[in-house]
Design an enzyme around this catalytic site. Structure first.
Site, mmCIF file in Angstrom:
data_model
loop_
_atom_site.group_PDB
_atom_site.id
_atom_site.type_symbol
_atom_site.label_atom_id
_atom_site.label_comp_id
_atom_site.label_asym_id
_atom_site.label_seq_id
_atom_site.Cartn_x
_atom_site.Cartn_y
_atom_site.Cartn_z
ATOM 1 N N HIS A 261 0.836 -1.189 0.000
ATOM 2 C CA HIS A 261 0.000 0.000 0.000
ATOM 3 C C HIS A 261 0.872 1.241 0.000
ATOM 4 C CE1 HIS A 261 -3.294 2.723 0.974
ATOM 5 N NE2 HIS A 261 -4.046 1.763 0.475
ATOM 6 N N ASP A 312 -8.128 -5.226 -0.794
ATOM 7 C CA ASP A 312 -8.542 -6.061 -1.922
ATOM 8 C C ASP A 312 -8.215 -7.536 -1.750
ATOM 9 O OD1 ASP A 312 -9.637 -4.014 -3.500
ATOM 10 O OD2 ASP A 312 -7.617 -3.312 -3.934
#
Ligand code: COA
Length: 375
Positions: A261, A312
């Site tokens: 991320h 996700d």
């Protein structure tokens, strides 16, 4: 400007002022308007969270009831949009369809070219309601089925699942899906929200900003990752093949979808909730294989490269276990994130300044125009 001022990918750059969402990437903390995401996941609903994002305060009961009724009433899309959904080729991906249909909706919006704040709020609420209808109607059309008429008595989460099957979902599935919508609703200046704010800042319209955001979300480095995660799990197939698969990805310097991320340096707090759901749903249906594979990938990614899963990763087995088609995973993200997009668009417009940064020029300093005949 100096070379050293350039930051590739705008990492760490403050590019907007916002009171909507806060991420503490080091601590793995996410809040919507100050309320912890875990708190919202446990206690709120998507409708309440969307209201909160949009209007800045938790609704009183009558406000929530009115907002819910408004969302339910705005769910239907004009017949011309169903015609458009039927006209697009069967090769069109649901994200392409969602982007195209959202763009087309602007031409039919009852508020037309009224760009006042009040009209923009109405358009925003309408789009939150319509995104689910577009996604589920297209899925049925491509399967040769008639879209089901939106049932105004259903919540947004129920409406999505009902829109796919024509059957009212089990309350526990609807609640899991509702929490998934809460978790995806906003995430500060992620790429699609930034795209939306850039478009809004030109004083273009709400539908254009949302259409651009859908395009940005589709990419595999952003919302498109959830579909890729499930495709990866299917490709691996069995738990005992996970290790070789992951090591092969690392050896070839490829990315594992659903990991890493830009902001989090630890566990994404949304992944913590989704991991629990993935295990619980797997147990409920008597098939924990996808969860076990995902958990093994998580262990390996951390052991090999200190990578943490993002939103996700575990959403993929959750949606799959809810029997949702794999290429609808990213549209689900859009059906939720629309609430954050419109909150950001309204915030941008209420204190607007054109977003127009600079580029570090790397081209020729001086070049001559060469006539066509001499090239
Ligand atoms: C989300 C993402 C785009 C963030 O990108 P970023 O901040 O630009 O970070 P980088 O791509 O520069 O990655 C930094 C380092 O971590 C590694 N890394 C990051 N995510 C990785 C992943 N998913 N798999 C393997 N390695 C990864 C990179 O290879 C890089 O390593 P290096 O420094 O040895 O070259 C990136 O982590 C990614 O591509 N993840 C997979 C797609 C995904 O899940 N997207 C959904 C995001 S919510």
């Amino acid at each position: 400007m100096a070379h050293e001022d350039f930051i590739k990918g705008l990492e760490g750059v403050l590019a907007a002022q916002s009171s909507i969402c806060f991420i503490d990437g080091a601590a793995g903390r996410l809040t919507y308007r100050g309320i912890d995401i875990q708190d919202l996941a446990e206690n709120s609903t998507f409708e309440e969270t969307a209201y909160f994002l949009l209007f800045g305060q938790l609704p009183k009961q009558d406000e929530l009831d009115a907002f819910t009724r408004q969302l339910q009433a705005e769910r239907e899309v004009p017949p011309e949009i169903y015609t458009l959904l039927r006209t697009l080729p069967p090769t069109a991906t649901p994200m392409e369809v969602l982007r195209t249909a959202t763009s087309a909706l602007s031409a039919y919006d009852p508020d037309g070219h009224d760009h006042s704040d009040a009209a923009n709020v109405r358009k925003s609420v309408r789009l939150i309601a319509q995104m689910t209808t577009l996604t589920t109607a297209y899925d049925r059309i491509r399967r040769g089925l008639e879209p089901v008429k939106p049932d105004p008595s259903l919540s947004m989460a129920e409406s999505f699942l009902y829109g796919l099957t024509g059957e009212k979902p089990h309350p526990s599935s609807a609640r899991v899906f509702d929490v998934c919508l809460i978790l995806h609703a906003d995430h500060e200046l992620n790429a699609s929200t930034f795209a939306a704010r850039v478009i809004a800042s030109t004083l273009s319209d709400v539908h254009s900003a949302v259409t651009g955001a859908i395009g940005a979300l589709a990419g595999s480095l952003h919302g498109g990752a959830n579909q890729r995660v499930l495709e990866m799990l299917l490709e691996i197939g069995e738990l005992d093949k996970v290790e070789a698969y992951v090591d092969n990805l690392f050896a070839n310097k490829k990315k594992i979808m659903g990991f890493g991320h830009r902001v989090y340096r630890t566990m994404d707090p949304r992944a913590t909730v989704l991991r629990k759901f993935a295990r619980q749903l797997g147990e409920d249906v008597g098939n924990t294989k996808w969860y076990e594979m995902a958990e093994r990938i998580e262990q390996l990614a951390f052991a090999r490269k200190k990578l943490y899963p993002n939103v996700d990763f575990f959403s993929a087995p959750v949606f799959y276990t809810l029997n949702i088609p794999v290429d609808l995973f990213t549209p689900i993200f859009a059906c939720s994130r629309i609430s954050g997009w419109v909150a950001h668009i309204l915030e941008q417009l209420r204190d607007n300044r054109l977003i127009r940064p600079l580029a570090l020029y790397t081209g020729a300093e001086k070049a001559e125009y060469i006539p066509m005949s001499d090239r």
